[in-house]
Design a protein around this motif. Structure first.
Motif, PDB file in Angstrom:
ATOM      1  N   ALA A   1       0.929  -1.258   0.166  1.00 39.54           N
ATOM      2  CA  ALA A   1       0.356  -0.216   0.320  1.00 39.54           C
ATOM      3  C   ALA A   1       1.180   1.547   0.431  1.00 39.54           C
ATOM      4  O   ALA A   1       0.856   2.149  -0.393  1.00 39.54           O
ATOM      5  N   ASP A   2       1.937   1.289   0.648  1.00 36.57           N
ATOM      6  CA  ASP A   2       2.664   2.229   0.903  1.00 36.57           C
ATOM      7  C   ASP A   2       3.482   2.787  -0.807  1.00 36.57           C
ATOM      8  O   ASP A   2       3.905   4.142  -1.170  1.00 36.57           O
ATOM      9  N   ARG A   3       3.823   1.587  -0.991  1.00 35.37           N
ATOM     10  CA  ARG A   3       4.543   1.425  -2.186  1.00 35.37           C
ATOM     11  C   ARG A   3       3.491   1.812  -3.460  1.00 35.37           C
ATOM     12  O   ARG A   3       3.881   3.071  -4.500  1.00 35.37           O
ATOM     13  N   ALA A   4       2.536   1.630  -3.081  1.00 33.33           N
ATOM     14  CA  ALA A   4       1.617   2.510  -4.257  1.00 33.33           C
ATOM     15  C   ALA A   4       1.440   3.581  -4.196  1.00 33.33           C
ATOM     16  O   ALA A   4       0.580   4.694  -5.614  1.00 33.33           O
ATOM     17  N   VAL A   5       0.852   3.946  -2.927  1.00 38.04           N
ATOM     18  CA  VAL A   5       0.262   5.667  -2.678  1.00 38.04           C
ATOM     19  C   VAL A   5       1.520   6.478  -2.856  1.00 38.04           C
ATOM     20  O   VAL A   5       1.219   7.516  -3.648  1.00 38.04           O
ATOM     21  N   ARG A   6       2.919   5.824  -3.145  1.00 35.10           N
ATOM     22  CA  ARG A   6       4.067   7.331  -3.183  1.00 35.10           C
ATOM     23  C   ARG A   6       3.917   6.850  -5.264  1.00 35.10           C
ATOM     24  O   ARG A   6       4.499   7.592  -5.416  1.00 35.10           O
ATOM     25  N   ALA A   7       3.904   5.058  -5.702  1.00 30.51           N
ATOM     26  CA  ALA A   7       3.745   5.911  -7.172  1.00 30.51           C
ATOM     27  C   ALA A   7       2.319   6.371  -7.561  1.00 30.51           C
ATOM     28  O   ALA A   7       3.310   7.358  -8.522  1.00 30.51           O
ATOM     29  N   GLU A   8       1.719   6.901  -7.113  1.00 29.01           N
ATOM     30  CA  GLU A   8       0.566   7.440  -7.846  1.00 29.01           C
ATOM     31  C   GLU A   8       1.031   8.937  -7.331  1.00 29.01           C
ATOM     32  O   GLU A   8       1.060   9.954  -7.702  1.00 29.01           O
ATOM     33  N   ALA A   9       1.357   9.342  -6.057  1.00 26.42           N
ATOM     34  CA  ALA A   9       1.923  10.303  -5.930  1.00 26.42           C
ATOM     35  C   ALA A   9       3.267  11.282  -6.630  1.00 26.42           C
ATOM     36  O   ALA A   9       2.913  12.033  -7.184  1.00 26.42           O
ATOM     37  N   ASP A  10       3.653  10.339  -6.606  1.00 31.94           N
ATOM     38  CA  ASP A  10       4.706  10.299  -8.103  1.00 31.94           C
ATOM     39  C   ASP A  10       4.385  10.729  -9.049  1.00 31.94           C
ATOM     40  O   ASP A  10       5.330  12.119 -10.284  1.00 31.94           O
ATOM     41  N   ARG A  11       3.317  10.170 -10.080  1.00 35.24           N
ATOM     42  CA  ARG A  11       2.680  10.340 -11.114  1.00 35.24           C
ATOM     43  C   ARG A  11       2.125  11.969 -11.043  1.00 35.24           C
ATOM     44  O   ARG A  11       2.295  11.969 -12.114  1.00 35.24           O
ATOM     45  N   LEU A  12       1.340  11.720 -10.739  1.00 31.90           N
ATOM     46  CA  LEU A  12       0.501  13.578 -10.341  1.00 31.90           C
ATOM     47  C   LEU A  12       1.773  14.151  -9.482  1.00 31.90           C
ATOM     48  O   LEU A  12       1.065  15.316 -11.215  1.00 31.90           O
ATOM     49  N   ALA A  13       2.901  13.830  -9.663  1.00 29.94           N
ATOM     50  CA  ALA A  13       3.811  15.349  -8.955  1.00 29.94           C
ATOM     51  C   ALA A  13       4.119  15.167 -10.547  1.00 29.94           C
ATOM     52  O   ALA A  13       4.597  16.365 -10.909  1.00 29.94           O
ATOM     53  N   ALA A  14       4.742  14.629 -11.095  1.00 25.88           N
ATOM     54  CA  ALA A  14       5.315  14.443 -12.813  1.00 25.88           C
ATOM     55  C   ALA A  14       4.362  15.150 -13.628  1.00 25.88           C
ATOM     56  O   ALA A  14       5.242  15.124 -14.707  1.00 25.88           O
ATOM     57  N   SER A  15       2.617  14.787 -13.126  1.00 26.65           N
ATOM     58  CA  SER A  15       2.231  15.565 -14.370  1.00 26.65           C
ATOM     59  C   SER A  15       1.912  16.876 -14.615  1.00 26.65           C
ATOM     60  O   SER A  15       1.855  17.827 -15.451  1.00 26.65           O
ATOM     61  N   GLY A  16       2.868  17.403 -13.076  1.00 27.80           N
ATOM     62  CA  GLY A  16       2.743  18.966 -13.246  1.00 27.80           C
ATOM     63  C   GLY A  16       3.688  19.882 -13.818  1.00 27.80           C
ATOM     64  O   GLY A  16       3.982  21.120 -13.766  1.00 27.80           O
ATOM     65  N   THR A  17       4.160  18.469 -14.444  1.00 30.64           N
ATOM     66  CA  THR A  17       5.899  19.316 -15.016  1.00 30.64           C
ATOM     67  C   THR A  17       5.420  20.285 -16.643  1.00 30.64           C
ATOM     68  O   THR A  17       5.990  19.298 -17.709  1.00 30.64           O
ATOM     69  N   GLY A  18       4.779  20.945 -16.803  1.00 29.92           N
ATOM     70  CA  GLY A  18       4.278  21.603 -18.004  1.00 29.92           C
ATOM     71  C   GLY A  18       3.657  21.414 -18.777  1.00 29.92           C
ATOM     72  O   GLY A  18       3.646  21.845 -19.567  1.00 29.92           O
ATOM     73  N   ARG A  19       3.252  19.940 -18.633  1.00 27.41           N
ATOM     74  CA  ARG A  19       2.049  19.633 -19.054  1.00 27.41           C
ATOM     75  C   ARG A  19       0.914  19.504 -18.560  1.00 27.41           C
ATOM     76  O   ARG A  19       0.518  19.733 -17.269  1.00 27.41           O
ATOM     77  N   PRO A  20       0.078  19.491 -19.215  1.00 24.41           N
ATOM     78  CA  PRO A  20      -1.597  19.641 -18.881  1.00 24.41           C
ATOM     79  C   PRO A  20      -1.576  18.413 -17.619  1.00 24.41           C
ATOM     80  O   PRO A  20      -1.550  17.367 -17.831  1.00 24.41           O
ATOM     81  N   GLY A  21      -2.497  18.970 -16.121  1.00 25.56           N
ATOM     82  CA  GLY A  21      -2.650  18.172 -15.587  1.00 25.56           C
ATOM     83  C   GLY A  21      -2.488  17.717 -13.716  1.00 25.56           C
ATOM     84  O   GLY A  21      -2.763  19.515 -13.717  1.00 25.56           O
ATOM     85  N   PRO A  22      -3.103  17.478 -13.014  1.00 25.63           N
ATOM     86  CA  PRO A  22      -3.124  18.510 -11.859  1.00 25.63           C
ATOM     87  C   PRO A  22      -1.657  19.032 -11.164  1.00 25.63           C
ATOM     88  O   PRO A  22      -0.846  18.582 -11.732  1.00 25.63           O
ATOM     89  N   HIS A  23      -2.511  20.259 -10.597  1.00 27.81           N
ATOM     90  CA  HIS A  23      -0.717  20.615  -9.716  1.00 27.81           C
ATOM     91  C   HIS A  23      -1.299  20.953  -8.185  1.00 27.81           C
ATOM     92  O   HIS A  23      -2.346  20.551  -8.000  1.00 27.81           O
ATOM     93  N   LEU A  24       0.053  19.497  -7.581  1.00 29.07           N
ATOM     94  CA  LEU A  24      -0.180  19.449  -6.221  1.00 29.07           C
ATOM     95  C   LEU A  24       0.622  20.709  -6.130  1.00 29.07           C
ATOM     96  O   LEU A  24       1.463  20.871  -5.900  1.00 29.07           O
ATOM     97  N   ILE A  25      -0.524  20.864  -4.756  1.00 30.69           N
ATOM     98  CA  ILE A  25       0.402  22.623  -3.626  1.00 30.69           C
ATOM     99  C   ILE A  25       0.535  21.369  -2.541  1.00 30.69           C
ATOM    100  O   ILE A  25      -0.977  22.107  -1.675  1.00 30.69           O
TER     101      ILE A  25
END
Length: 138
Positions: A12-36
């Motif tokens: 579960a910890d690995r799954a949560v980390r992987a999803e957080a990494d995916r979401l964080a990467a989506s905010g690098t110049g591409r449309p997608g969620p931006h997490l603050i």
């Protein structure tokens, strides 16, 4: 990783980390969620939230508040509302076992800064946390 695949300790910890990494990467110049990431009542963060939102130009701002508070977000963000202010809720009936919920806001609350920014910029603000009734069901 689906919940069916989470069977060993640590999965579960690995799954949560992987999803957080995916979401964080989506905010690098591409449309997608931006997490603050927010530390509640952090004056330094509330000072920069408007600039972060200006840079992200979001179509909507999601704030971690129970869904029941959605009708109150406009009032909370209204310029005539003076902080400190709070939103509160109580269980709807005696069968619910969750106690009252209290959400205080000050001028240095990052969530309030985000809600005010959304209102000033005509951006929809959404209370995106689970309903309080969900707490009572547990």
């Amino acid at each position: 990783m689906s919940s069916a695949e989470i069977s060993r300790p640590g999965d579960a910890d690995r799954a949560v980390r992987a999803e957080a990494d995916r979401l964080a990467a989506s905010g690098t110049g591409r449309p997608g969620p931006h997490l603050i990431g927010v530390r509640h009542h952090a004056p330094s963060l509330s000072a920069v939230v408007p600039a972060l939102l200006d840079a992200a130009r979001p179509q909507a701002v999601l704030v971690e508040l129970p869904a029941e508070f959605q009708p109150w977000l406009g009032w909370l963000a209204d310029e005539a509302t003076q902080a400190p202010v709070a939103l509160a809720a109580a269980p709807a009936g005696p069968e619910e076992t969750a106690g009252p919920a209290f959400y205080p806001f000050a001028d240095f609350s990052p969530e309030l800064a985000a809600l005010r920014w959304a209102r000033r910029n005509g951006v929809e603000a959404i209370a995106c946390d689970l309903p309080l009734a969900h707490r009572a069901a547990r």
